[in-house]
Design a protein around this motif. Sequence first.
Motif, PDB file in Angstrom:
ATOM      1  N   ALA A  27      46.627  39.714  16.629  1.00  0.00           N
ATOM      2  CA  ALA A  27      47.982  40.003  17.112  1.00  0.00           C
ATOM      3  C   ALA A  27      48.050  39.553  18.565  1.00  0.00           C
ATOM      4  O   ALA A  27      47.056  39.608  19.304  1.00  0.00           O
ATOM      5  N   ALA A  28      49.237  39.109  18.982  1.00  0.00           N
ATOM      6  CA  ALA A  28      49.383  38.478  20.289  1.00  0.00           C
ATOM      7  C   ALA A  28      50.159  39.334  21.277  1.00  0.00           C
ATOM      8  O   ALA A  28      51.309  39.715  21.038  1.00  0.00           O
ATOM      9  N   GLY A  29      49.515  39.598  22.413  1.00  0.00           N
ATOM     10  CA  GLY A  29      50.175  40.253  23.521  1.00  0.00           C
ATOM     11  C   GLY A  29      50.548  39.242  24.585  1.00  0.00           C
ATOM     12  O   GLY A  29      50.303  38.043  24.438  1.00  0.00           O
ATOM     13  N   GLU A  30      51.118  39.729  25.658  1.00  0.00           N
ATOM     14  CA  GLU A  30      51.557  38.844  26.741  1.00  0.00           C
ATOM     15  C   GLU A  30      50.402  38.082  27.366  1.00  0.00           C
ATOM     16  O   GLU A  30      50.522  36.907  27.698  1.00  0.00           O
ATOM     17  N   VAL A  31      49.246  38.731  27.542  1.00  0.00           N
ATOM     18  CA  VAL A  31      48.136  38.072  28.251  1.00  0.00           C
ATOM     19  C   VAL A  31      46.839  37.999  27.457  1.00  0.00           C
ATOM     20  O   VAL A  31      45.858  37.434  27.942  1.00  0.00           O
ATOM     21  N   MET A  32      46.804  38.572  26.256  1.00  0.00           N
ATOM     22  CA  MET A  32      45.583  38.477  25.449  1.00  0.00           C
ATOM     23  C   MET A  32      45.906  38.715  23.978  1.00  0.00           C
ATOM     24  O   MET A  32      47.018  39.106  23.641  1.00  0.00           O
ATOM     25  N   LEU A  33      44.924  38.459  23.133  1.00  0.00           N
ATOM     26  CA  LEU A  33      45.053  38.767  21.717  1.00  0.00           C
ATOM     27  C   LEU A  33      44.192  39.981  21.386  1.00  0.00           C
ATOM     28  O   LEU A  33      43.279  40.326  22.139  1.00  0.00           O
ATOM     29  N   VAL A  34      44.482  40.597  20.250  1.00  0.00           N
ATOM     30  CA  VAL A  34      43.630  41.678  19.744  1.00  0.00           C
ATOM     31  C   VAL A  34      43.414  41.451  18.248  1.00  0.00           C
ATOM     32  O   VAL A  34      44.141  40.690  17.613  1.00  0.00           O
ATOM     33  N   ILE A  35      42.402  42.130  17.703  1.00  0.00           N
ATOM     34  CA  ILE A  35      42.094  42.064  16.272  1.00  0.00           C
ATOM     35  C   ILE A  35      42.509  43.379  15.621  1.00  0.00           C
ATOM     36  O   ILE A  35      42.211  44.461  16.143  1.00  0.00           O
ATOM     37  N   ASP A  36      43.190  43.272  14.486  1.00  0.00           N
ATOM     38  CA  ASP A  36      43.572  44.473  13.742  1.00  0.00           C
ATOM     39  C   ASP A  36      42.360  44.965  12.943  1.00  0.00           C
ATOM     40  O   ASP A  36      41.934  44.303  11.993  1.00  0.00           O
ATOM     41  N   PRO A  37      41.785  46.115  13.323  1.00  0.00           N
ATOM     42  CA  PRO A  37      40.568  46.576  12.639  1.00  0.00           C
ATOM     43  C   PRO A  37      40.806  46.998  11.195  1.00  0.00           C
ATOM     44  O   PRO A  37      39.861  47.113  10.415  1.00  0.00           O
ATOM     45  N   THR A  38      42.075  47.196  10.821  1.00  0.00           N
ATOM     46  CA  THR A  38      42.356  47.574   9.435  1.00  0.00           C
ATOM     47  C   THR A  38      42.403  46.342   8.534  1.00  0.00           C
ATOM     48  O   THR A  38      42.404  46.468   7.314  1.00  0.00           O
ATOM     49  N   GLU A  39      42.452  45.149   9.139  1.00  0.00           N
ATOM     50  CA  GLU A  39      42.536  43.924   8.338  1.00  0.00           C
ATOM     51  C   GLU A  39      41.312  43.023   8.483  1.00  0.00           C
ATOM     52  O   GLU A  39      41.053  42.181   7.629  1.00  0.00           O
ATOM     53  N   CYS A  40      40.568  43.163   9.575  1.00  0.00           N
ATOM     54  CA  CYS A  40      39.382  42.336   9.802  1.00  0.00           C
ATOM     55  C   CYS A  40      38.356  42.574   8.694  1.00  0.00           C
ATOM     56  O   CYS A  40      38.048  43.714   8.360  1.00  0.00           O
ATOM     57  N   ILE A  41      37.846  41.475   8.114  1.00  0.00           N
ATOM     58  CA  ILE A  41      36.878  41.600   7.017  1.00  0.00           C
ATOM     59  C   ILE A  41      35.442  41.436   7.518  1.00  0.00           C
ATOM     60  O   ILE A  41      34.517  41.279   6.731  1.00  0.00           O
ATOM     61  N   ASP A  42      35.273  41.454   8.868  1.00  0.00           N
ATOM     62  CA  ASP A  42      33.926  41.507   9.429  1.00  0.00           C
ATOM     63  C   ASP A  42      33.122  40.240   9.141  1.00  0.00           C
ATOM     64  O   ASP A  42      31.899  40.295   9.032  1.00  0.00           O
ATOM     65  N   CYS A  43      33.821  39.094   9.014  1.00  0.00           N
ATOM     66  CA  CYS A  43      33.111  37.870   8.637  1.00  0.00           C
ATOM     67  C   CYS A  43      32.340  37.267   9.812  1.00  0.00           C
ATOM     68  O   CYS A  43      31.404  36.509   9.615  1.00  0.00           O
ATOM     69  N   GLY A  44      32.766  37.558  11.044  1.00  0.00           N
ATOM     70  CA  GLY A  44      32.052  37.080  12.226  1.00  0.00           C
ATOM     71  C   GLY A  44      32.354  35.654  12.640  1.00  0.00           C
ATOM     72  O   GLY A  44      31.780  35.150  13.612  1.00  0.00           O
ATOM     73  N   LEU A  45      33.252  34.960  11.959  1.00  0.00           N
ATOM     74  CA  LEU A  45      33.533  33.557  12.282  1.00  0.00           C
ATOM     75  C   LEU A  45      34.145  33.384  13.669  1.00  0.00           C
ATOM     76  O   LEU A  45      33.931  32.380  14.342  1.00  0.00           O
ATOM     77  N   CYS A  46      34.926  34.361  14.102  1.00  0.00           N
ATOM     78  CA  CYS A  46      35.642  34.202  15.373  1.00  0.00           C
ATOM     79  C   CYS A  46      34.730  34.339  16.588  1.00  0.00           C
ATOM     80  O   CYS A  46      35.009  33.754  17.640  1.00  0.00           O
ATOM     81  N   GLU A  47      33.674  35.096  16.479  1.00  0.00           N
ATOM     82  CA  GLU A  47      32.839  35.371  17.661  1.00  0.00           C
ATOM     83  C   GLU A  47      32.295  34.077  18.295  1.00  0.00           C
ATOM     84  O   GLU A  47      32.510  33.832  19.480  1.00  0.00           O
ATOM     85  N   PRO A  48      31.605  33.208  17.536  1.00  0.00           N
ATOM     86  CA  PRO A  48      31.104  31.977  18.165  1.00  0.00           C
ATOM     87  C   PRO A  48      32.201  30.972  18.457  1.00  0.00           C
ATOM     88  O   PRO A  48      32.000  30.037  19.247  1.00  0.00           O
ATOM     89  N   ALA A  49      33.383  31.121  17.855  1.00  0.00           N
ATOM     90  CA  ALA A  49      34.474  30.162  18.066  1.00  0.00           C
ATOM     91  C   ALA A  49      35.203  30.390  19.377  1.00  0.00           C
ATOM     92  O   ALA A  49      35.915  29.510  19.856  1.00  0.00           O
ATOM     93  N   CYS A  50      35.045  31.553  19.973  1.00  0.00           N
ATOM     94  CA  CYS A  50      35.790  31.894  21.198  1.00  0.00           C
ATOM     95  C   CYS A  50      35.123  31.268  22.423  1.00  0.00           C
ATOM     96  O   CYS A  50      34.004  31.625  22.771  1.00  0.00           O
ATOM     97  N   PRO A  51      35.805  30.358  23.113  1.00  0.00           N
ATOM     98  CA  PRO A  51      35.193  29.686  24.264  1.00  0.00           C
ATOM     99  C   PRO A  51      35.046  30.597  25.486  1.00  0.00           C
ATOM    100  O   PRO A  51      34.377  30.236  26.448  1.00  0.00           O
ATOM    101  N   ALA A  52      35.676  31.765  25.435  1.00  0.00           N
ATOM    102  CA  ALA A  52      35.596  32.688  26.568  1.00  0.00           C
ATOM    103  C   ALA A  52      34.584  33.812  26.328  1.00  0.00           C
ATOM    104  O   ALA A  52      34.450  34.705  27.151  1.00  0.00           O
ATOM    105  N   ASN A  53      33.892  33.775  25.189  1.00  0.00           N
ATOM    106  CA  ASN A  53      32.955  34.847  24.826  1.00  0.00           C
ATOM    107  C   ASN A  53      33.606  36.223  24.937  1.00  0.00           C
ATOM    108  O   ASN A  53      33.053  37.154  25.520  1.00  0.00           O
TER     109      ASN A  53
END
Length: 111
Positions: A27-53
Amino acid sequence: MAYVVTEACIRCKYMECVEICPVACFAAGEVMLVIDPTECIDCGLCEPACPANAIFHETDPRTQEWQSINASHAAIWPKIARKGAPINDADAWNGRPGKAELFSGKPAGAA
Ligand code: SF4
Ligand code: SF4
């Protein structure tokens, strides 16, 4: 279990995470994004994809202050499934410490 977006995302919003997530739970806020914990399937794909760690598993202590922010704001900010334009000065803010005070509860696109 879920992954959590943390402080390093503030004023970056590169959105590589959004493109790779198989269930579109960002979900998108004005200055950052967040992950919906009720929908995240814990796949882990996003962690290494984020250039900002900025993304860690919820069992990582670095997520402690951000778990409730992800959960509460994912419920009210618009869901995002496609990469948008990063904030203009995103590169200048990448990796800077102490960005938490710049957090905004406003949704993306708010005036
Ligand atoms: S890729 Fe990382 S810094 Fe960029 S929007 Fe996603 S979580 Fe935030
Ligand atoms: S862990 Fe997987 S499902 Fe959860 S936000 Fe990251 S890419 Fe999406």
